[in-house]
Design a protein around this motif. Structure first.
Motif, PDB file in Angstrom:
ATOM      1  N   PRO A 257       0.799  -1.226   0.000  1.00 35.72           N
ATOM      2  CA  PRO A 257       0.000   0.000   0.000  1.00 35.72           C
ATOM      3  C   PRO A 257       0.835   1.280   0.000  1.00 35.72           C
ATOM      4  CG  PRO A 257      -0.988  -1.593   1.467  1.00 35.72           C
ATOM      5  CD  PRO A 257       0.330  -2.163   1.050  1.00 35.72           C
ATOM      6  N   SER A 258       2.115   1.179   0.311  1.00 33.22           N
ATOM      7  CA  SER A 258       2.973   2.365   0.229  1.00 33.22           C
ATOM      8  C   SER A 258       3.124   2.843  -1.208  1.00 33.22           C
ATOM      9  CB  SER A 258       4.356   2.075   0.824  1.00 33.22           C
ATOM     10  OG  SER A 258       4.250   1.819   2.206  1.00 33.22           O
ATOM     11  N   GLN A 259       2.992   1.925  -2.162  1.00 35.88           N
ATOM     12  CA  GLN A 259       2.957   2.295  -3.579  1.00 35.88           C
ATOM     13  C   GLN A 259       1.481   2.430  -3.957  1.00 35.88           C
ATOM     14  OE1 GLN A 259       4.974  -0.797  -2.794  1.00 35.88           O
ATOM     15  NE2 GLN A 259       6.354   0.838  -2.129  1.00 35.88           N
ATOM     16  N   GLU A 260       0.824   3.452  -3.405  1.00 36.19           N
ATOM     17  CA  GLU A 260      -0.632   3.549  -3.455  1.00 36.19           C
ATOM     18  C   GLU A 260      -1.185   3.500  -4.871  1.00 36.19           C
ATOM     19  OE1 GLU A 260      -4.208   6.643  -2.153  1.00 36.19           O
ATOM     20  OE2 GLU A 260      -2.191   6.887  -1.333  1.00 36.19           O
ATOM     21  N   SER A 261      -0.528   4.153  -5.809  1.00 31.95           N
ATOM     22  CA  SER A 261      -1.061   4.205  -7.172  1.00 31.95           C
ATOM     23  C   SER A 261      -1.043   2.838  -7.857  1.00 31.95           C
ATOM     24  CB  SER A 261      -0.275   5.213  -8.010  1.00 31.95           C
ATOM     25  OG  SER A 261       1.080   4.814  -8.127  1.00 31.95           O
ATOM     26  N   GLU A 262      -0.270   1.877  -7.311  1.00 29.29           N
ATOM     27  CA  GLU A 262      -0.152   0.559  -7.924  1.00 29.29           C
ATOM     28  C   GLU A 262      -0.837  -0.540  -7.117  1.00 29.29           C
ATOM     29  OE1 GLU A 262       3.985  -0.263  -8.264  1.00 29.29           O
ATOM     30  OE2 GLU A 262       4.460   1.621  -9.258  1.00 29.29           O
TER      31      GLU A 262
END
Length: 486
Positions: A257-262
């Motif tokens: 979830p830290s790479q929210e856009s992915e």
């Protein structure tokens, strides 16, 4: 509409008699001054004051026109509360200061002491005394009063005030705890803790259910979800022995979830097998896995199977835990969906919400992620923008939530929602496209239990149904249906 009748008895002995104690010296006559002394346990109810309809009030000493209460109070309450002291005013004095009124005619000055404590002592002087909460949740308090009623009433009045109260209705066990096993995964050499709730493949669901001793539900339609809404999950069929799905190294994730856009909880399964003659090692990242495949050390099996595998803890974050752990029928949908994360037992306990399937059957669901970010933040779940790709996809199913009507335990404060599919249906999916149901005349609202109920009332032009678009955005929620009692 149901009516709530509130009777305020304004007079010399009026409200204090509501709280008569067993003590024989509660009232000691002293001319125009009367002693009051009692201890009483009281339960709050809806605050009848205008503008306070969603608040709770526990009235201790009610208004007596022409008299003044003076003394001390000690209280213990089941919830943090405020202290309310009311003061007599005339119409000219009421402007420019906080007031409390039931009918807009009889007005009191309002002193609100925002202690937000469950117990305290307080000295008071005023025309009335109460405990107050801005929450709609009922509270109970034990109060001890030691003081005086001063002065003689100039007028004795009985006011019968009828308040329109929206009818309420709720399911029993509208919210219950659901404890789900967690698995360990790897992202960039760091641990991830995640759950598996759904599989597009029946055999995979059976294997996973046996592995974790908790049912993984079958959701065939999530196999239709487009690639742009999926992420890879690498599962090892052999190699270094560990606690992975097949008893080998833990699964490798392509993002968190830290790479929210992915980020997506929907994972396309890639099975990884070490080739004969190769020495297995722990592969700690997607780059490691891909490099091993390109180097001829491992081979891939693109299964086409999709799992719903929401992450609970990742290297630099985790899902929100609720600060209020008490489960009630009236608990808010906001503030987080998780009650407890137990790393030792490798379990996570969610709040499971009750609703109806399309034919009126009981369903329970949890909430793990959503788009757009506003509703996700409100519910305390992970934001997953890529889910917007499902708005017109068969991998998502319709879920109907009520925007008005009869108040209840649904997420918008009205009756519980109705789903377009249930567990075991061929079109069941954990991904839900939210529709809002709104009564054209809220006073004529009825409890609806099935999808055909909605269709029938919609056809008769008694309600409207529209797709939810918070912040003018596509709205999808990951709400796996589960059995919380297994």
């Amino acid at each position: 509409m149901k009516k709530l009748t509130v009777v305020l008895i304004i007079g010399i002995f009026a409200a204090t008699l509501i709280f008569v104690s067993t003590s024989s010296d509660q009232f000691v006559d002293a001319g125009s001054t009367k002693k009051i002394h009692f201890t009483q346990t009281i339960t709050s109810s809806q605050d009848p004051g205008q503008g306070h309809e969603n608040h709770q009030l526990a009235l201790i000493l009610s208004p007596n026109k022409g008299t003044l209460y003076d003394g001390s109070m000690t209280f213990t309450s089941s919830e943090p509360v405020q202290i309310v002291v009311l003061h007599e005013l005339n119409s000219q004095e009421s402007k420019g200061q906080p007031i409390w009124t039931v009918d807009g005619k009889t007005v009191y000055g309002l002193s609100l002491i925002d202690l937000q404590k469950k117990s305290d002592s307080f000295e008071f002087t005023g025309a009335a005394l109460a405990l107050h909460s801005t929450d709609s949740k009922e509270f109970t308090a034990t109060v001890s009063i030691d003081g005086w009623i001063r002065g003689q009433p100039t007028e004795v009045i009985m006011q019968k005030i009828e308040l329109q109260k929206d009818p309420t209705w709720s399911l029993s066990r509208a919210n219950v705890p659901a404890t789900i096993p967690m698995h360990k995964g790897i992202y960039g050499g760091n641990d991830i803790l995640y759950i598996i709730t759904d599989s597009s493949d029946e055999n995979y669901a059976k294997t996973l259910s046996e592995k974790q001793n908790w049912n993984v539900e079958i959701a065939p339609v999530i196999a239709n979800i487009p690639e742009k809404a999926l992420q890879k999950l690498f599962i090892f069929k052999n190699g270094v022995r560990d606690d992975g799905i097949y008893g080998f190294q833990n699964e490798v994730f392509s993002n968190t979830p830290s790479q929210e856009s992915e980020y997506s909880a929907l994972r396309s399964v890639v099975e990884v097998s070490w080739k004969i003659g190769q020495k297995p090692t722990i592969l700690e990242s997607v780059d490691d896995v891909i490099a091993a495949e390109k180097g001829g050390r491992v081979e891939f099996n693109e299964t086409g199977i999709v799992l719903n595998a929401p992450q609970i803890i990742w290297p630099d974050g985790q899902m929100m835990e609720r600060s209020d752990k008490e489960i009630t029928n009236e608990m808010s949908y906001g503030g987080g969906q998780i009650l407890e994360i137990n790393r030792e037992e490798m379990t996570v306990t969610f709040v499971a919400h009750r609703g109806w399937g399309p034919n009126g059957e009981t369903i329970y669901y949890i909430v793990t992620d959503a788009t757009p970010s506003g509703p996700a933040e409100t519910m305390g779940v992970t934001s997953s923008p890529v889910l917007s790709n499902l708005i017109a996809n068969s991998g998502a199913v319709d879920l109907f939530q009520f925007k008005n009507g009869i108040k209840g335990t649904g997420p918008l404060g009205f009756q519980p929602g109705i789903a377009g599919a249930s567990l075991g249906d061929p079109n069941y999916s954990p991904m839900w496209r939210i529709y809002l149901v709104e009564w054209n005349d809220a006073k004529s609202a009825k409890i609806l239990e099935t999808k055909s109920d909605i269709d029938s009332f919609h056809a008769d032009d008694l309600l409207s149904v529209s797709i939810a678009r918070p912040t003018n955005s596509d709205h999808i929620v990951n709400c796996p249906f589960i059995d919380p009692f297994q």
